[in-house]
Design a protein around this motif. Structure first.
Motif, PDB file in Angstrom:
ATOM      1  N   ILE A  60      -1.852  -6.812  -3.787  1.00 55.49           N
ATOM      2  CA  ILE A  60      -2.579  -6.530  -2.540  1.00 55.49           C
ATOM      3  C   ILE A  60      -3.817  -7.423  -2.468  1.00 55.49           C
ATOM      4  CG2 ILE A  60      -3.889  -4.799  -1.246  1.00 55.49           C
ATOM      5  CD1 ILE A  60      -1.977  -2.670  -2.439  1.00 55.49           C
ATOM      6  N   GLY A  61      -4.519  -7.549  -3.602  1.00 57.89           N
ATOM      7  CA  GLY A  61      -5.699  -8.413  -3.646  1.00 57.89           C
ATOM      8  C   GLY A  61      -5.373  -9.848  -3.287  1.00 57.89           C
ATOM      9  N   TYR A  98      -9.601  -4.782  -4.835  1.00 58.62           N
ATOM     10  CA  TYR A  98      -8.259  -4.531  -5.370  1.00 58.62           C
ATOM     11  C   TYR A  98      -8.053  -5.229  -6.716  1.00 58.62           C
ATOM     12  CZ  TYR A  98      -6.463  -1.957  -1.385  1.00 58.62           C
ATOM     13  OH  TYR A  98      -6.242  -0.984  -0.431  1.00 58.62           O
ATOM     14  N   GLU A 113      -9.885  -3.347  -9.361  1.00 53.76           N
ATOM     15  CA  GLU A 113      -9.142  -2.119  -9.668  1.00 53.76           C
ATOM     16  C   GLU A 113      -7.930  -2.442 -10.543  1.00 53.76           C
ATOM     17  OE1 GLU A 113      -8.560   1.828  -9.980  1.00 53.76           O
ATOM     18  OE2 GLU A 113     -10.296   0.831  -9.084  1.00 53.76           O
ATOM     19  N   ALA A 114      -7.286  -3.578 -10.280  1.00 49.12           N
ATOM     20  CA  ALA A 114      -6.147  -4.012 -11.110  1.00 49.12           C
ATOM     21  C   ALA A 114      -6.585  -4.163 -12.561  1.00 49.12           C
ATOM     22  CB  ALA A 114      -5.582  -5.331 -10.581  1.00 49.12           C
ATOM     23  N   LYS A 138       0.833  -1.212   0.000  1.00 50.77           N
ATOM     24  CA  LYS A 138       0.000   0.000   0.000  1.00 50.77           C
ATOM     25  C   LYS A 138       0.866   1.261   0.000  1.00 50.77           C
ATOM     26  CE  LYS A 138      -4.319  -1.692   2.048  1.00 50.77           C
ATOM     27  NZ  LYS A 138      -5.213  -1.651   3.225  1.00 50.77           N
ATOM     28  N   THR A 174     -12.529  -7.411   0.356  1.00 57.60           N
ATOM     29  CA  THR A 174     -11.464  -6.420   0.124  1.00 57.60           C
ATOM     30  C   THR A 174     -10.609  -6.841  -1.059  1.00 57.60           C
ATOM     31  OG1 THR A 174     -11.456  -5.959   2.496  1.00 57.60           O
ATOM     32  CG2 THR A 174      -9.585  -5.143   1.228  1.00 57.60           C
ATOM     33  N   TYR A 190      -4.825 -10.172   0.398  1.00 59.07           N
ATOM     34  CA  TYR A 190      -6.098 -10.175   1.147  1.00 59.07           C
ATOM     35  C   TYR A 190      -6.805 -11.526   1.003  1.00 59.07           C
ATOM     36  CZ  TYR A 190      -6.275  -5.363   2.822  1.00 59.07           C
ATOM     37  OH  TYR A 190      -6.038  -4.192   3.517  1.00 59.07           O
ATOM     38  N   HIS A 240      -1.908  -3.381  -7.234  1.00 61.64           N
ATOM     39  CA  HIS A 240      -3.297  -3.638  -6.838  1.00 61.64           C
ATOM     40  C   HIS A 240      -3.568  -5.152  -6.803  1.00 61.64           C
ATOM     41  CE1 HIS A 240      -4.123   0.651  -7.791  1.00 61.64           C
ATOM     42  NE2 HIS A 240      -5.090   0.492  -6.917  1.00 61.64           N
ATOM     43  N   TYR A 241      -3.076  -5.826  -7.845  1.00 65.94           N
ATOM     44  CA  TYR A 241      -3.252  -7.286  -7.930  1.00 65.94           C
ATOM     45  C   TYR A 241      -2.600  -7.979  -6.730  1.00 65.94           C
ATOM     46  CZ  TYR A 241      -2.392 -12.092  -9.424  1.00 65.94           C
ATOM     47  OH  TYR A 241      -2.309 -13.464  -9.462  1.00 65.94           O
ATOM     48  N   LEU A 269       1.830   1.826  -3.395  1.00 62.96           N
ATOM     49  CA  LEU A 269       0.700   2.307  -4.186  1.00 62.96           C
ATOM     50  C   LEU A 269       0.548   3.829  -4.085  1.00 62.96           C
ATOM     51  CD1 LEU A 269      -1.256   0.723  -5.968  1.00 62.96           C
ATOM     52  CD2 LEU A 269      -2.864   0.671  -4.055  1.00 62.96           C
TER      53      LEU A 269
END
Length: 205
Positions: A30-31, A46, A49-50, A14, A42, A34, A27-28, A17
């Motif tokens: 982080i996803g 992400y 968004e990726a 993050k 969550t 999670y 983003h990927y 980011l």
């Protein structure tokens, strides 16, 4: 990775980011982290968004398909993996996942076609090898099932589901000694064999 390690990695990503908010791969990642925490809502945000940042990020579609499968949404799982397969046609994983969905729907012929395609792109894809064995079992091709599951075992000797399927095939062939051996091997990998299987074996002697 422990939960605290995963959480620390998320904070690190993050921070990255903030420096580069348009980075789809961050983003990927982080996803995916999670997802490791089983915070699927969550993770979904992400990953989506990726894709907005980079519509050709096939792996993100596959991960979203995994979340859909976890939610019991077979149609969503299939749709995301189909998108991934169109973006990167020779990417084995989405073809394997589509094969699994076909199998869950009882469409064995389509499952076999998808799984064979996945294996042609990646012969080391253990899950696809084993799922193809399961498809042969559902088709009633017991010898094909045993030969195919053996390929999965050759790649990954501790792959419990393949041993379990081999046990089922041997039971259908009335080879109860071999079935017991395979179910015991499945259990030794940590796979949970259904209690009714053991009852049936006891009755068979």
């Amino acid at each position: 990775m422990t939960q605290s390690n995963v959480e620390a990695k998320i904070q690190e990503l993050k921070a990255g980011l903030v420096q580069n908010p348009e980075c789809a791969v961050t983003h990927y990642n982080i996803g995916v982290h999670y997802m490791a925490l089983r915070d699927f809502e969550t993770a979904k945000g992400y990953l989506q968004e990726a894709i907005r940042k980079s519509p050709d990020l096939a792996e993100a579609y596959v991960q979203l398909g995994g979340i859909a499968m976890n939610e019991g949404d077979l149609d969503g799982c299939f749709s995301y993996n189909e998108m991934a397969s169109k973006i990167r046609h020779r990417f084995a994983v989405p073809h394997g996942n589509m094969g699994f969905v076909h199998l869950q729907r009882g469409d064995v012929d389509k499952a076999i076609a998808s799984l064979k395609r996945a294996i042609s792109f990646d012969p080391q894809f253990v899950q696809a090898q084993a799922t193809l064995g399961n498809a042969y079992y559902m088709q009633g091709d017991l010898d094909g099932c045993l030969a195919q599951c053996q390929k999965a075992i050759d790649l990954e000797p501790n792959f419990g589901p393949a041993y379990n399927t081999m046990g089922l095939a041997c039971m259908d062939k009335k080879d109860f000694a071999a079935a017991r051996k395979y179910f015991e091997k499945a259990m030794n990998t940590g796979y949970e064999v259904a209690p009714e299987i053991w009852q049936e074996l006891e009755q068979a002697g």
